[in-house]
Design a protein around this motif. Structure first.
Motif, mmCIF file in Angstrom:
data_model
loop_
_atom_site.group_PDB
_atom_site.id
_atom_site.type_symbol
_atom_site.label_atom_id
_atom_site.label_comp_id
_atom_site.label_asym_id
_atom_site.label_seq_id
_atom_site.Cartn_x
_atom_site.Cartn_y
_atom_site.Cartn_z
ATOM 1 N N LEU A 337 34.661 -30.285 22.646
ATOM 2 C CA LEU A 337 34.765 -30.527 21.219
ATOM 3 C C LEU A 337 34.955 -32.024 20.936
ATOM 4 C CD1 LEU A 337 37.185 -27.550 20.409
ATOM 5 C CD2 LEU A 337 34.684 -27.574 20.248
ATOM 6 N N GLY A 380 30.439 -28.043 20.716
ATOM 7 C CA GLY A 380 29.673 -28.669 19.654
ATOM 8 C C GLY A 380 30.478 -29.767 19.000
ATOM 9 N N ASN A 384 31.754 -30.737 12.610
ATOM 10 C CA ASN A 384 30.835 -29.696 12.147
ATOM 11 C C ASN A 384 31.314 -28.319 12.586
ATOM 12 O OD1 ASN A 384 29.319 -31.745 11.124
ATOM 13 N ND2 ASN A 384 27.521 -31.401 12.374
ATOM 14 N N GLY A 385 31.884 -28.243 13.785
ATOM 15 C CA GLY A 385 32.397 -26.976 14.292
ATOM 16 C C GLY A 385 33.492 -26.394 13.423
ATOM 17 N N PHE A 389 32.323 -22.552 13.912
ATOM 18 C CA PHE A 389 32.907 -21.602 14.868
ATOM 19 C C PHE A 389 34.423 -21.725 15.036
ATOM 20 C CE2 PHE A 389 31.093 -25.241 17.209
ATOM 21 C CZ PHE A 389 32.203 -25.711 17.906
#
Length: 534
Positions: A337, A380, A384-385, A389
């Motif tokens: 991450l 990711g 944005n993650g 998710f």
């Protein structure tokens, strides 16, 4: 089946040494190397527990094996060759030789690699019609794509300001031609140079792209004049192609002039090869000096790995904590991450590095293993993650571990003071979010209301770069490489081969022959039905 499996992973459990995930009793645990800080406080283990686990799980000959790796003498026994990627950033560097992979030491600007880069970046490399090269397209796959792509993207802002010629670097890897479909329309065949990057110089994915490029180039040159049309392929090979490979004979047979061949040793594995001449696209993007600094940072991590004690040794800690989470906590995955847009391609790179190296059910000597080895690596871009998710990570059912990556300070010398200040504020916002989500994953938030309850207790680590530089980036990537090596030794694996992908390639060749009517081999009802549609 169990009786035929190796007992290599049948070790005594050490879970009792885990510390309760209580934020009030948290102890700071950090290891540093240059501007790189590895914080493992949220792994909830004491230094004593890690030391004990290392004593239980590291092989007795670990120090000897580590010395072999750092000196290029560790054996990849299944392929019968030494493992020498570490030497690519030290005494066998492409910046120190005069064209071969292991020549005499010399100035960085005198190497064949450096001369090639300088000629391209200065505008002195001319295409077949006398126009300077403006675009470089790196055609490769796997290790010939992911490392150069990731690093070029991360470090492109460090490109030298003294470059007077504008040069654009593009990357093409997908066998379906999708990336070529996007790249070719924005390039001019007369001013585009292609790097064919392939260790074997025979990878089908890569050469499917090369053949399409040849059609594109031939069509253009054939329209210029009859003279050019008759000599287009010779002109293309002499002015628009550089080969990067360990296979000199295949490059020569293909027609690439020796002056345009950059060679690296067979002993450099593909996914460990960005430090070698495979890094040409990095240097064309960022410059020779930036590439040199990248190598220096990796070499600094090599020295740290060699000498630092276990609980201060970044790669050792990464490896041991990873094994602990896999074996003792039963966590089968790790999320990468990064909280910096420049690291956008890091998860994909580390996925290959880890899963292709250690995703195996057999030892280095071919014995079956009945216990888990490498985890699933995914992830990711962190900011944005958070909008994708992270909901599952915070309140989903599954256990996971994660490596967070952030950059604490960002210089912006190419911008005005006000814009540089605004960018620095954005960097602080990103770091704040990184720390907040990491903390929530660790400690959770207790509530009787399900929508407000966060279970927490997810062990994570943090890479904090005081500032992104070519050196700190090189050090971080080298740390991940050494982590893979240590875990491979612990699990008795050969981390430097990848036979698992070969069978799929063989079946693909047979299926392709069937599609072209060159074979009548039957597969299964589903596969045969799709082939009939084609």
């Amino acid at each position: 089946m169990a009786s035929s499996c190796s007992s290599v992973n049948s070790k005594k459990k050490h879970t009792a040494n885990a510390v309760v995930t209580d934020k009030n009793t948290l102890v700071l645990h950090e290891a540093t190397c240059g501007d790189l800080v590895f914080d493992w406080s949220y792994q909830f283990l004491t230094r004593e527990a890690v030391t004990e686990f290392a004593a239980a799980r590291l092989p007795a000959d670990f120090a000897e094996r580590k010395a072999e790796l750092l000196n290029g003498r560790y054996m990849n026994i299944s392929e019968g060759r030494e493992v020498s990627h570490v030497l690519s950033r030290s005494r066998n560097s492409v910046l120190r030789d005069t064209g071969s992979a292991g020549g005499a030491l010399g100035g960085a600007d005198n190497s064949k690699f450096a001369r090639t880069v300088l000629k391209l970046r200065s505008g002195n490399w001319l295409g077949a019609t006398g126009k300077p090269i403006t675009d470089v397209v790196n055609i490769g796959v796997g290790g010939s794509d992911l490392g150069p792509l990731m690093t070029s993207f991360a470090l492109r802002e460090f490109a030298s300001d003294i470059q007077q010629h504008e040069l654009h670097t593009h990357f093409v890897s997908s066998m379906d031609g999708g990336q070529l479909y996007a790249v070719l329309p924005i390039c001019d065949p007369e001013t585009t140079l292609f790097i064919i990057a392939s260790k074997s110089f025979g990878t089908s994915d890569t050469f499917a792209n090369v053949e399409t490029v040849k059609c594109w180039v031939q069509e253009h040159f054939s329209a210029l004049s009859p003279e050019v049309a008759s000599e287009w392929q010779k002109a293309w090979l002499e002015h628009h192609i550089i080969g990067v490979s360990a296979n000199v004979q295949k490059m020569t047979d293909y027609g690439i002039p020796p002056a345009h061949q950059l060679v690296f040793e067979e002993s450099v594995g593909g996914r460990f090869s960005m430090w070698s001449s495979i890094g040409l696209a990095i240097a064309t993007t960022c410059g020779v000096q930036v590439f040199q600094r990248l190598l220096a940072g990796a070499a600094e991590m090599d020295a740290h790995f060699d000498t630092a004690p276990v609980t201060e040794n970044i790669p050792m800690l990464m490896a041991l904590l990873g094994v602990y989470n896999r074996e003792e906590r039963g966590i089968n995955n790790i999320a990468i991450l990064p909280y910096d847009g420049r690291f956008r391609h890091l998860p994909s790179y580390l996925q290959q590095l880890d899963m292709e190296s250690n995703g195996k059910q057999y030892t280095a000597t071919g014995e079956a293993i009945c216990a888990p080895t490498a985890p699933i690596v995914w992830g990711g871009f962190g900011p944005n993650g958070q909008h994708a998710f992270f909901q599952h990570l915070h309140q989903g059912y599954d256990q996971f571990t994660a490596d967070f990556v952030c950059v604490l300070h960002r210089a912006a010398p190419k911008f005005s003071a006000s814009v540089a200040f605004a960018l620095d504020q954005q960097q602080k916002l990103s770091v704040a979010n990184c720390l907040a989500h990491r903390r929530l994953m660790a400690f959770g938030e207790q509530s009787e209301t399900p929508t407000e309850h966060y279970p927490g207790k997810h062990p994570t680590s943090l890479f904090a770069l005081k500032e992104l530089t070519p050196e700190s980036f090189g050090a971080m990537i080298a740390a991940y490489e050494h982590k893979i090596f240590v875990q491979g030794l612990i699990w008795s694996l050969n981390s430097f081969d990848q036979p698992g992908v070969e069978q799929g390639k063989k079946v693909a060749i047979t299926a392709l022959k069937r599609m072209h009517g060159e074979s009548d081999e039957q597969f299964d009802a589903s596969t045969d039905a799709i082939i009939r549609m084609i």
